[in-house]
Write a protein that holds these residues in place. Sequence first.
Motif, PDB file in Angstrom:
ATOM      1  N   ASP A 464      29.914  51.863  41.586  1.00  0.00           N
ATOM      2  CA  ASP A 464      28.600  51.224  41.553  1.00  0.00           C
ATOM      3  C   ASP A 464      27.943  51.365  42.920  1.00  0.00           C
ATOM      4  N   VAL A 465      26.727  50.826  43.045  1.00  0.00           N
ATOM      5  CA  VAL A 465      25.977  50.937  44.288  1.00  0.00           C
ATOM      6  C   VAL A 465      25.544  49.546  44.736  1.00  0.00           C
ATOM      7  N   ASP A 466      25.076  49.526  45.989  1.00  0.00           N
ATOM      8  CA  ASP A 466      24.557  48.305  46.613  1.00  0.00           C
ATOM      9  C   ASP A 466      25.614  47.204  46.577  1.00  0.00           C
ATOM     10  N   GLU A 467      25.213  45.989  46.204  1.00  0.00           N
ATOM     11  CA  GLU A 467      26.154  44.876  46.238  1.00  0.00           C
ATOM     12  C   GLU A 467      27.301  45.066  45.259  1.00  0.00           C
ATOM     13  N   ASN A 468      27.044  45.763  44.187  1.00  0.00           N
ATOM     14  CA  ASN A 468      28.110  45.984  43.208  1.00  0.00           C
ATOM     15  C   ASN A 468      29.219  46.871  43.749  1.00  0.00           C
ATOM     16  N   ALA A 469      28.954  47.576  44.871  1.00  0.00           N
ATOM     17  CA  ALA A 469      29.952  48.486  45.429  1.00  0.00           C
ATOM     18  C   ALA A 469      30.602  47.933  46.696  1.00  0.00           C
ATOM     19  N   VAL A 470      30.202  46.745  47.127  1.00  0.00           N
ATOM     20  CA  VAL A 470      30.816  46.141  48.317  1.00  0.00           C
ATOM     21  C   VAL A 470      32.176  45.575  47.915  1.00  0.00           C
ATOM     22  N   VAL A 471      33.231  46.101  48.525  1.00  0.00           N
ATOM     23  CA  VAL A 471      34.605  45.765  48.124  1.00  0.00           C
ATOM     24  C   VAL A 471      35.210  44.795  49.131  1.00  0.00           C
ATOM     25  N   ASN A 472      35.857  43.760  48.606  1.00  0.00           N
ATOM     26  CA  ASN A 472      36.622  42.811  49.407  1.00  0.00           C
ATOM     27  C   ASN A 472      38.093  42.895  48.996  1.00  0.00           C
ATOM     28  N   TYR A 473      38.972  42.774  49.990  1.00  0.00           N
ATOM     29  CA  TYR A 473      40.402  42.923  49.763  1.00  0.00           C
ATOM     30  C   TYR A 473      41.107  41.579  49.966  1.00  0.00           C
ATOM     31  N   ASN A 474      42.065  41.312  49.106  1.00  0.00           N
ATOM     32  CA  ASN A 474      42.886  40.096  49.214  1.00  0.00           C
ATOM     33  C   ASN A 474      44.306  40.430  48.777  1.00  0.00           C
ATOM     34  N   ILE A 475      45.234  39.664  49.299  1.00  0.00           N
ATOM     35  CA  ILE A 475      46.645  39.816  48.925  1.00  0.00           C
ATOM     36  C   ILE A 475      46.962  38.778  47.866  1.00  0.00           C
ATOM     37  N   TRP A 476      47.602  39.237  46.795  1.00  0.00           N
ATOM     38  CA  TRP A 476      48.000  38.323  45.728  1.00  0.00           C
ATOM     39  C   TRP A 476      49.202  37.511  46.199  1.00  0.00           C
ATOM     40  N   ARG A 477      49.018  36.223  46.233  1.00  0.00           N
ATOM     41  CA  ARG A 477      50.075  35.333  46.706  1.00  0.00           C
ATOM     42  C   ARG A 477      50.383  34.321  45.599  1.00  0.00           C
ATOM     43  N   ASP A 478      51.661  34.232  45.266  1.00  0.00           N
ATOM     44  CA  ASP A 478      52.097  33.213  44.338  1.00  0.00           C
ATOM     45  C   ASP A 478      53.467  32.720  44.795  1.00  0.00           C
ATOM     46  N   SER A 479      53.992  31.780  44.074  1.00  0.00           N
ATOM     47  CA  SER A 479      55.237  31.128  44.481  1.00  0.00           C
ATOM     48  C   SER A 479      56.473  31.836  43.935  1.00  0.00           C
ATOM     49  N   GLY A 480      56.303  32.943  43.217  1.00  0.00           N
ATOM     50  CA  GLY A 480      57.450  33.621  42.635  1.00  0.00           C
ATOM     51  C   GLY A 480      58.257  34.374  43.684  1.00  0.00           C
ATOM     52  N   ASP A 481      59.530  34.659  43.342  1.00  0.00           N
ATOM     53  CA  ASP A 481      60.401  35.386  44.259  1.00  0.00           C
ATOM     54  C   ASP A 481      59.942  36.827  44.439  1.00  0.00           C
ATOM     55  N   GLU A 482      59.297  37.383  43.404  1.00  0.00           N
ATOM     56  CA  GLU A 482      58.890  38.775  43.494  1.00  0.00           C
ATOM     57  C   GLU A 482      57.807  38.992  44.544  1.00  0.00           C
ATOM     58  N   ASN A 483      57.078  37.950  44.892  1.00  0.00           N
ATOM     59  CA  ASN A 483      55.977  38.089  45.836  1.00  0.00           C
ATOM     60  C   ASN A 483      56.202  37.269  47.100  1.00  0.00           C
ATOM     61  N   LYS A 484      57.482  36.974  47.394  1.00  0.00           N
ATOM     62  CA  LYS A 484      57.758  36.098  48.537  1.00  0.00           C
ATOM     63  C   LYS A 484      57.459  36.780  49.869  1.00  0.00           C
ATOM     64  N   TYR A 485      57.466  38.141  49.879  1.00  0.00           N
ATOM     65  CA  TYR A 485      57.235  38.827  51.141  1.00  0.00           C
ATOM     66  C   TYR A 485      55.752  38.948  51.477  1.00  0.00           C
ATOM     67  N   ALA A 486      54.878  38.525  50.569  1.00  0.00           N
ATOM     68  CA  ALA A 486      53.437  38.588  50.860  1.00  0.00           C
ATOM     69  C   ALA A 486      53.051  37.679  52.009  1.00  0.00           C
ATOM     70  N   SER A 487      53.891  36.695  52.283  1.00  0.00           N
ATOM     71  CA  SER A 487      53.588  35.790  53.398  1.00  0.00           C
ATOM     72  C   SER A 487      53.837  36.461  54.740  1.00  0.00           C
ATOM     73  N   PHE A 488      54.487  37.635  54.739  1.00  0.00           N
ATOM     74  CA  PHE A 488      54.767  38.312  55.996  1.00  0.00           C
ATOM     75  C   PHE A 488      53.553  39.068  56.529  1.00  0.00           C
ATOM     76  N   ILE A 489      52.546  39.269  55.673  1.00  0.00           N
ATOM     77  CA  ILE A 489      51.442  40.147  56.048  1.00  0.00           C
ATOM     78  C   ILE A 489      50.112  39.468  55.769  1.00  0.00           C
ATOM     79  N   ASN A 490      49.070  40.060  56.314  1.00  0.00           N
ATOM     80  CA  ASN A 490      47.696  39.611  56.074  1.00  0.00           C
ATOM     81  C   ASN A 490      46.806  40.854  56.027  1.00  0.00           C
ATOM     82  N   ILE A 491      45.628  40.702  55.448  1.00  0.00           N
ATOM     83  CA  ILE A 491      44.741  41.853  55.256  1.00  0.00           C
ATOM     84  C   ILE A 491      43.333  41.493  55.672  1.00  0.00           C
TER      85      ILE A 491
END
Length: 831
Positions: A464-491
């Motif tokens: 898309d273009v203009d505002e529809n093409a502005v991308v923001n990044y986030n890390i998926w963080r939850d309390s599960g064991d599979e995503n426990k290492y997400a707390s080690f990093i930031n974006i």
Amino acid sequence: MLFWRGVCAQIRYSLSEEQKDGTVIGNLAKDLGLDPRTLKERGFRIVSTSGDSLFTVNQNDGILSVNGKIDREVVCERSSSCIINLKIALENPLEIHYVSIEIVDVNDHAPTFPEKEKRLEISESALPGARYQLQAARDPDGGMNSVQQYKLSHNDNFRIEVKDRGEDLKMPFLILQKPLDRETSRRHKLHLTALDGGRPAKSGTMEIIVDVLDVNDNMPVFTQEVYSVTLKENVPVGTTVIQVNATDMDDGPNGEVFYSFGKDIDNRIIKLFDLNSSTGEMVVTGLIDFEEMNNFEIDIQASDKGPAPLTSDKSITIKIIDVNDNVPEIEVTSFSSAVREDSKIGTTVALISVSDLDSGVNGKVLCFITEDIPFRLTASSQDNIYSLVTASTLDRETVPHYDITLVAKDAGQPPLSSVKTITVQVSDVNDNSPQFSLSPYAFYVMENNIPGKSLFSVSAFDRDVDENAVVNYNIWRDSGDENKYASFININSENGEIYALKSFDFETLKTFQFQIIASDSGSPSLSSNVTVNVFILDQNDNVPVILYPVSANGSAEGVEEIPRNVNAGHLVTKVRAYDADIGYNGWLLFSLQEVSEHGLFGLDRYTGQIRTLRSFTETDEAQHKLLILVKDNGNVSLSATATVIVKVVEPKEAFAASDVKNAVKDEEENDVTFYLIITLGSVSVLFVISIIVLIVMQCSKSPDYSSKYLQDTNYDGTLCHSIQYRSGDKRYMLVGPRMSIGSTIAPGSNRNTLVIPDRRRRDSGEAVSDSIPFGQQPKLNFKKAFLRGPTEAAKASGTSFSEEKVVPLRECGQGTKGNLGQSLRGERSHP
């Protein structure tokens, strides 16, 4: 001037024209109530006037008089009223008086005709009531003094009639009362007199001479009652339209006929057609356009050449036939330059109207679109009106705009067409979620990284273009064991830069993964996620750990006792060490740092085995201290030391049993070493296979990515290169990292050199192995060996190659932690 007084007054006088110079008009001082004695003193004078030279004032008595002769016809020309305004001024105090003088006309001019004699030719066939306009007489005087009436001298055939045209203009007309007879009177002389209204009246006279012409009593007669013709438009100039014919029964000039257009003919017809005055042939002289005029009604006249020509009129009807000479016209009456890409099918984009100036079949127009596009034209209830509507769904990311070619084609023969192109922009809606450049991502991070420093970055693209093409990044963080290492990093939410919040340790954590969500700024927002696999790379951050010898207090120190009568090559002990790092960082080498007697003991740099170099003598010390240095092969080597105290004791009676026991002990140690090698090798192979599979998967998705991390497609980690060669009756093996062309082994170096036992001697019951003193191995020039090949290199060094092979470094390196000899197909050997 603040102390002046201003007085204004107005007085009016009447004065007849043609008065003598000095004629008194009036006494201004008396009429204005001024003191005659102060006039001169106060500057009594005429300040401004429309005729300053015509009047004068006397400053002594205030008399206003005429200055020269006044002619009303000169001063006011033909004006009905003649008024001259004067401004009289006095000073001390200032007084302004306005004086109006009306010049009264007197009858001082007689009427005059422009010409003294007027000639008229009137046919004897003229009917009573015929009117002939005469020139009017002129009188410069105005009002009643101008021309008031006309008088005609007495006669039986004519009378005068006057028509009032205003502005003192009376137009005389000569009226025929009685038919003329040329045989009775060939000429009539009349006198027209013009009289004004003065008292006494003045007059002017003009003589009128009327010549009676012979009777031309036959008019030309056309041969056809009706003239009608059809003519195609755009015919060439010079094309004959029609030829008319008229006859006159008179003789001579009265019977000669000529043709002409009617008096009231339109100038456009004169430009398009020409009529031959002699033959009556009408030809085309201009461009005939059906769209401008499709029918002509042309009046023509046939006149004879008599002194009093007779004329007959006739109309020619010309009907123009249309030809297909006008291309259709396309007009966009209503147009939306942009349409949303999510517009429904049938959405109206523009209203199109088409027209053709031609008529009939030539004016019937069909409008259509030539391209294969998601638009179509639909006809409306009104003729020649079309709607441009969407025919299928739109996708701005595929086609951002359309250049639509509209074609209008008529039904004429041959058909004519016109083309018009309109551009329709497809406006964006948020219908595309961000897409990551790779999926999944795989990144390699060196352990002991600096917290807060950027490790790597991810990027996502939104179509898309203009505002529809502005991308923001986030890390998926939850309390599960599979995503426990997400707390080690930031974006960084704007650019996708990923930062570590802690320092990684390869020995603790070798790999982990997390999820990144990329969201656009549209409404509603769309998002996508990607898995990021992070592999921790090893650094040489672990020092070797001495496993044996270890004393009771935990220090790397041990005591070994050996009989004095052992032969050379006797295994005293073996130093065992371990390094938590892998690859070169975990490949350990052993060396003697300190020794009490250098020629008595030897240390294998790969296996850590300490053997005797010669037999003991009576003069040798009973106790020897050896300081062993164990270091890895990292870029910056780390090391540890172990102390071995060797005590030489006298031989005992149970030497044979002890020797057997020692042999059994050696076998057990070698068996343990063999199993250790198998275990470590299996783990290393599995790890290498997993890395290779992951790299192959990444290569299949992104060749650039694989080339970034795999410099050599044949490189499977760290390789160890071994070369076996023979010198005399001894066999040797060189083990070390793969070398590039040009690498050399310095003369006298025993690094990477192992002595391979000769099986023939073992089978014949001879000593287990002979040893070559350290530093006396045959010298090889690896540069020549790699350039010229193994055979030539062997010849150059006096050795013969038996085989050459490349084995993985992990297998070779892990073997050094135990008995390197076990790596050679499990053979028990003593270098």
